[in-house]
Motif scaffolding. Structure first.
Motif, PDB file in Angstrom:
ATOM      1  N   GLU A 236       0.832  -1.210   0.000  1.00 20.23           N
ATOM      2  CA  GLU A 236       0.000   0.000   0.000  1.00 20.23           C
ATOM      3  C   GLU A 236       0.866   1.260   0.000  1.00 20.23           C
ATOM      4  OE1 GLU A 236      -0.304  -2.601   1.958  1.00 20.23           O
ATOM      5  OE2 GLU A 236      -2.395  -3.231   2.140  1.00 20.23           O
TER       6      GLU A 236
ATOM      7  N   THR B  67      -8.990   4.344   1.080  1.00 16.60           N
ATOM      8  CA  THR B  67     -10.230   3.925   1.732  1.00 16.60           C
ATOM      9  C   THR B  67     -10.016   2.700   2.623  1.00 16.60           C
ATOM     10  OG1 THR B  67     -10.792   2.534  -0.163  1.00 16.60           O
ATOM     11  CG2 THR B  67     -11.696   4.764  -0.154  1.00 16.60           C
ATOM     12  N   GLY B  68     -10.921   2.509   3.552  1.00 17.99           N
ATOM     13  CA  GLY B  68     -10.862   1.365   4.472  1.00 17.99           C
ATOM     14  C   GLY B  68     -11.631   1.705   5.730  1.00 17.99           C
TER      15      GLY B  68
ATOM     16  N   LYS C  31      -5.497   3.645   7.881  1.00 23.99           N
ATOM     17  CA  LYS C  31      -5.365   4.622   6.784  1.00 23.99           C
ATOM     18  C   LYS C  31      -4.424   5.763   7.179  1.00 23.99           C
ATOM     19  CE  LYS C  31      -9.775   5.390   6.888  1.00 23.99           C
ATOM     20  NZ  LYS C  31     -10.060   4.419   7.945  1.00 23.99           N
TER      21      LYS C  31
ATOM     22  N   VAL D  34     -16.943   4.817   3.034  1.00 19.78           N
ATOM     23  CA  VAL D  34     -16.491   4.895   1.654  1.00 19.78           C
ATOM     24  C   VAL D  34     -17.595   5.369   0.702  1.00 19.78           C
ATOM     25  CG1 VAL D  34     -15.348   3.599  -0.181  1.00 19.78           C
ATOM     26  CG2 VAL D  34     -14.856   3.056   2.202  1.00 19.78           C
TER      27      VAL D  34
ATOM     28  N   GLU E 217      -7.043   4.945  -6.433  1.00 20.08           N
ATOM     29  CA  GLU E 217      -7.585   4.486  -5.143  1.00 20.08           C
ATOM     30  C   GLU E 217      -6.678   3.424  -4.522  1.00 20.08           C
ATOM     31  OE1 GLU E 217     -11.657   3.019  -4.955  1.00 20.08           O
ATOM     32  OE2 GLU E 217     -11.279   2.207  -2.952  1.00 20.08           O
TER      33      GLU E 217
ATOM     34  N   ARG F 212      -6.900   0.787  -1.403  1.00 17.23           N
ATOM     35  CA  ARG F 212      -7.772   0.232  -0.358  1.00 17.23           C
ATOM     36  C   ARG F 212      -6.930  -0.430   0.712  1.00 17.23           C
ATOM     37  NH1 ARG F 212     -12.977  -2.273  -3.480  1.00 17.23           N
ATOM     38  NH2 ARG F 212     -12.887  -0.660  -5.044  1.00 17.23           N
TER      39      ARG F 212
ATOM     40  N   GLY G 242      -6.922  -3.051   3.563  1.00 20.08           N
ATOM     41  CA  GLY G 242      -7.749  -4.164   4.040  1.00 20.08           C
ATOM     42  C   GLY G 242      -7.249  -4.699   5.374  1.00 20.08           C
TER      43      GLY G 242
ATOM     44  N   SER H  83     -20.240   2.194   5.366  1.00 15.04           N
ATOM     45  CA  SER H  83     -19.272   1.084   5.483  1.00 15.04           C
ATOM     46  C   SER H  83     -19.439   0.315   6.786  1.00 15.04           C
ATOM     47  CB  SER H  83     -17.829   1.579   5.360  1.00 15.04           C
ATOM     48  OG  SER H  83     -17.629   2.203   4.132  1.00 15.04           O
TER      49      SER H  83
END
Ligand code: ADP
Length: 350
Positions: free
Chosen positions: A20, A36-37, A43, A172, A195, A197, A199, A332
């Motif tokens: 990431e 996002t997350g 993040k 999100v 983007e 993400r 996880g 979310s």
């Protein structure tokens, strides 16, 4: 330190996430990156570490504290505070902007009157040097000033080549709604962004993370405890760190740690439901019921309908029920009738 409870700032303290980090670093010279997350997934930590490694001056605007109907003075206060924190790197640019005053370490941007600085103007001036502007929890920017903020972002996107925006969001659906990703009338519509993400950890990663974190602090812990924490908190680093710290502080009963997290989440959940259920008690009650139905196994539309109708003792309108589910997805909290955070699921059962 892996178990530091604050968002991490250096790669050595961040478990995994190389992919990431490198993904953001690769795109940091583009106009916009969206991270996002769900809450507590890391993040802010990933963004902090990236910014440190990229060695580019940045302004980190934490939108968490914006109230729903925030006004211009709220927004400008937030940006002023963010600029104050980055003052040492940006002082030469900020000094030249009429409408910005600097007293000691405090920056103040004029938000009304003749010397008012518009957001677009601020971005244009920051563009005099390379800078990254981060809006953390950017979905909070929704509200009466949405279009002003979006127009400024779109303007900077087109003209300010030295400015990169990073927008992060844990709700999100709401973030994309704010950006107008699917709305041809939105100023940002059709503009490319990258983007990233974030996880959850896999179970093996969670176990490894916990092992390393305890070892780093010289705390002896049984495999059983480590595996239980990994199982309960399902790969969400924020919860793993929370549980590990509680254990280190002497709480040996893991069910007490679990209880504490559920209490914390209950408050968050109530706040979210109240805010998004249009302040109507009926909507809020219906939303809480839908959550309970999903938490207790309602993993299809028809199961949720049956569960809600059985509890309310009457037929429910599919449209209104669908709206509730869509809202929970935009927040979310759920996706495909499953909770994204197991603690939210537990809280929903209460
Ligand atoms: P978010 O911004 O998604 O809410 P944060 O970055 O604030 O998440 O992280 C929540 C908590 O989890 C913090 O205590 C942070 O230190 C920890 N954390 C998150 N990701 C990691 C990671 N990869 N390694 C170590 N700790 C992490």
């Amino acid at each position: 330190m892996l178990f530091d409870e604050r968002p991490k700032v250096s790669r050595g303290d961040l478990y995994d996430r190389d992919e990431e980090l490198n993904d953001i670093l690769k795109n940091i010279n583009g106009p916009m990156v969206v991270v996002t997350g769900i809450r507590r997934i890391g993040k802010t930590s990933v963004i902090n570490v990236t910014l440190n490694e990229a060695d580019i001056p940045y302004v980190l605007i934490d939108c968490r504290s914006l109230r729903d109907n925030y006004g211009r003075s709220d927004l400008y206060r937030l940006i002023s505070n963010a600029l104050s924190s980055s003052l040492d790197k940006l002082i030469d640019v900020l000094r030249r902007i009429r409408g910005i005053s600097i007293m000691g370490n405090a920056v103040e941007i004029r938000w009304r009157g003749r010397e008012q600085v518009s957001l677009a103007e601020l971005f244009d001036r920051l563009n005099e040097r390379r800078v990254v502007v981060v809006f953390d929890e950017a979905q909070r920017l929704r509200g009466p000033l949405s279009s002003e903020v979006l127009n400024a972002l779109a303007h900077a996107y087109d003209f300010d080549r030295n400015v990169t925006f990073i927008l992060s969001g844990s709700e999100v659906g709401l973030l994309y709604e704010f950006m107008g990703v699917e709305d041809p009338n939105s100023p940002l519509f059709g503009r490319y962004f990258h983007e990233v993400r974030i996880g959850r950890f896999t179970r093996d990663e969670s176990v490894d993370f916990l092992r390393r974190g305890f070892k780093e602090l010289g705390v002896e812990v049984s495999t059983d405890v480590i595996e239980t924490i990994a199982d309960v908190f399902d790969g969400i680093p924020g919860w793993l760190v929370y549980a590990a710290n509680a254990y280190i502080r002497g709480v040996r009963d893991l069910s007490m740690i679990r209880e504490a997290t559920i209490r914390e989440v209950l408050n968050e959940l109530e706040r979210l439901i109240r805010a998004k259920a249009s302040y109507s008690t009926v909507n809020a009650r219906r939303t809480a019921l839908v959550l309970r139905c999903i938490a207790s196994g309602g993993n299809t539309w028809s199961k949720v309908v049956k569960c809600v109708e059985d509890s309310e003792g009457k037929t429910v309108s599919p449209t209104s029920l669908n709206n509730v589910i869509k809202t929970l997805e935009r927040l979310s909290i759920i996706e495909n009738y499953e909770f994204l955070d197991p603690m939210y699921r537990e809280a929903a059962m209460r």
